[in-house]
Design an enzyme around this catalytic site. Structure first.
Site, mmCIF file in Angstrom:
data_model
loop_
_atom_site.group_PDB
_atom_site.id
_atom_site.type_symbol
_atom_site.label_atom_id
_atom_site.label_comp_id
_atom_site.label_asym_id
_atom_site.label_seq_id
_atom_site.Cartn_x
_atom_site.Cartn_y
_atom_site.Cartn_z
ATOM 1 N N ARG A 44 20.506 -20.280 -0.736
ATOM 2 C CA ARG A 44 19.057 -20.085 -0.701
ATOM 3 C C ARG A 44 18.441 -19.976 -2.092
ATOM 4 O O ARG A 44 17.440 -20.626 -2.384
ATOM 5 C CB ARG A 44 18.726 -18.829 0.117
ATOM 6 C CG ARG A 44 17.272 -18.442 0.097
ATOM 7 C CD ARG A 44 17.010 -17.194 0.923
ATOM 8 N NE ARG A 44 17.119 -17.465 2.350
ATOM 9 C CZ ARG A 44 16.902 -16.544 3.290
ATOM 10 N NH1 ARG A 44 16.588 -15.302 2.946
ATOM 11 N NH2 ARG A 44 16.995 -16.848 4.561
ATOM 12 N N GLU B 51 10.807 -1.939 4.879
ATOM 13 C CA GLU B 51 10.652 -2.609 3.590
ATOM 14 C C GLU B 51 9.846 -1.779 2.596
ATOM 15 O O GLU B 51 9.886 -2.054 1.393
ATOM 16 C CB GLU B 51 10.000 -3.978 3.799
ATOM 17 C CG GLU B 51 10.212 -4.936 2.640
ATOM 18 C CD GLU B 51 9.748 -6.348 2.932
ATOM 19 O OE1 GLU B 51 9.629 -7.150 1.980
ATOM 20 O OE2 GLU B 51 9.504 -6.681 4.123
ATOM 21 N N ASP C 236 0.818 -1.217 0.000
ATOM 22 C CA ASP C 236 0.000 0.000 0.000
ATOM 23 C C ASP C 236 0.851 1.266 0.000
ATOM 24 O O ASP C 236 0.565 2.219 -0.732
ATOM 25 C CB ASP C 236 -0.914 0.018 1.226
ATOM 26 C CG ASP C 236 -1.949 -1.090 1.199
ATOM 27 O OD1 ASP C 236 -2.063 -1.751 0.156
ATOM 28 O OD2 ASP C 236 -2.639 -1.288 2.209
ATOM 29 N N SER D 94 18.236 -6.335 6.858
ATOM 30 C CA SER D 94 17.071 -5.454 6.801
ATOM 31 C C SER D 94 16.678 -4.950 8.184
ATOM 32 O O SER D 94 16.145 -3.842 8.318
ATOM 33 C CB SER D 94 15.895 -6.179 6.148
ATOM 34 O OG SER D 94 15.707 -7.450 6.740
ATOM 35 N N LEU D 95 16.930 -5.746 9.222
ATOM 36 C CA LEU D 95 16.628 -5.293 10.576
ATOM 37 C C LEU D 95 17.537 -4.130 10.953
ATOM 38 O O LEU D 95 17.091 -3.126 11.522
ATOM 39 C CB LEU D 95 16.810 -6.445 11.568
ATOM 40 C CG LEU D 95 15.873 -7.642 11.387
ATOM 41 C CD1 LEU D 95 16.231 -8.734 12.386
ATOM 42 C CD2 LEU D 95 14.428 -7.223 11.559
#
Length: 395
Positions: A114, A199, A51, A215-216
């Site tokens: 990964r 994010e 959003d 990202s943290l």
């Protein structure tokens, strides 16, 4: 978010109506999370529908790197992430017939990076009509699974499977979006008074493929700096990429430092982006959020191909949202598809089967804004784009 200033819209729903209230603000910080709900399978919560990214685009803010979406390889078919640590303990991946398949693809088997494991699972699922593969941890025994992985053990058991006795179905799932609203390290966007963090933003620090937990750290640092910037008494300037070749070498606020490197230049955007219609324009065919997730999973997932992307772009151009969630997912799908089409190489989390190699000429970040606001463009730097190749991703 409206026009070139920041504002906040608050909505309250009663039995029949939605009441919207617009509140003027000197600054607004978008912290709406990621966009994993664009895909059929995701580790993200239901509210992660992009959003903030779509509203920022609607208001005229620049977006960046939307083609880079990271997928986690092993997620329970009913939801819930199964850590790589389980495979590190010795769990194996089986196809629908019970055959171990990873060793056929990589000598490291289930311990391959990964990206390799996730794409291998996706290919195997296509071979078996979309059915999940099986994670077999039975050899570890009940005591190890319950003591070493209590949270995962509870998640698996909640699905009705006793993974100490039988393999559990798993699938890759959208995990983290490297792209988002273009910001500097203070969270400033290209729109005065509008900030984005976490994010929702795209600072560029994750390059083409985030390393786990970075990202943290980014969220803490940029969130803190954005708070400081918002609290200053003066009106904070916007990040302002230039729009012409002639002005491209002028200083601008970059995502790394206060002024751009002197070797930063603008180059024409690929035709797929330059000629793309406004992602907010709607066509005639009604698309539900479920329809969008299914098609995004098929064509915008772990492995992409030009013809499939082009077909999806054409379908999306004639679509209109059929439900509230689709109002964000539809423009997000259009923008992501355009970005994936434009990057005719494989880099980091973006894999094109028709362009499997890296292309040094595309070592750039792609920035896109609404056509009515500003022409989209590429920013090319002689410095390497931060990227982690599939063989280097271990967590």
């Amino acid at each position: 978010v409206v026009e070139s200033r920041a504002a906040w819209q608050r909505g309250a729903r009663d039995a029949a109506d939605v009441v919207a209230e617009e509140i003027a603000a000197d600054a607004v910080v978008l912290a709406t999370g990621g966009s994993g709900r664009l895909y059929r399978h995701t580790t993200n919560p239901p509210v992660s529908t992009g959003d903030g990214v779509v509203r920022a685009y609607e208001a005229g803010a620049a977006l960046a790197d939307l083609e880079f979406v990271q997928f986690h390889p092993t997620v329970l078919a009913g939801g819930g992430l199964v850590s790589e640590a389980v495979r590190g303990e010795g769990a194996t991946l089986l196809d629908a017939s019970g055959r171990r398949f990873m060793l056929d693809l990589d000598p490291r088997g289930e311990l391959a990076p990964r990206d390799i494991v996730a794409r291998a699972i996706a290919r195997q699922m296509r071979l078996q009509d979309g059915r999940p593969v099986l994670l077999d941890a039975t050899m570890l025994g009940a005591s190890v699974l319950r003591s070493r992985f209590p949270t995962i053990d509870a998640l698996v058991r909640a699905t009705g499977v006793d993974w100490t006795q039988s393999p559990v179905p798993v699938t890759p799932a959208a995990h983290y979006a490297m792209g988002g609203v273009l910001t500097d390290m203070d969270g400033r966007t290209t729109l005065p008074g509008l900030f984005a963090v976490g994010e929702t933003s795209s600072t560029g620090v994750h390059g083409a493929n985030r390393l786990a937990s970075n990202s943290l750290l980014e969220a803490v640092v940029v969130g803190w700096r954005a708070g400081d910037a918002v609290s200053r008494p003066h009106d904070p300037p916007a990040l302002a990429p230039s729009t012409t070749q002639e002005s491209a070498r002028e200083p601008l606020t970059s995502t790394i430092q206060e002024s751009a490197p002197s070797d930063l230049t603008a180059t024409p955007v690929p035709l797929e982006l330059a000629n793309a219609p406004d992602a907010l324009q709607n066509g005639g065919r009604s698309w539900s959020s479920s329809d969008i997730r299914d098609r995004a999973w098929q064509s915008l997932g772990l492995e992409r191909e030009g013809a499939s992307l082009a077909a999806l772009a054409q379908e999306l151009a004639d679509a209109r949202p059929a439900d509230e969630e689709a109002r964000s997912l539809l423009p997000l799908a259009r923008l992501t598809c355009a970005a994936a089409l434009a990057r005719t190489e494989s880099r980091g989390a973006h894999a094109r089967t028709d362009y499997p190699q890296l292309d040094s000429a595309q070592r750039v970040r792609r920035v896109v804004v609404r056509p009515a606001t500003q022409s989209p463009e590429l920013w090319r730097s002689t410095e390497p784009m931060a990227t982690t190749e599939p063989s280097e991703v271990h967590a």
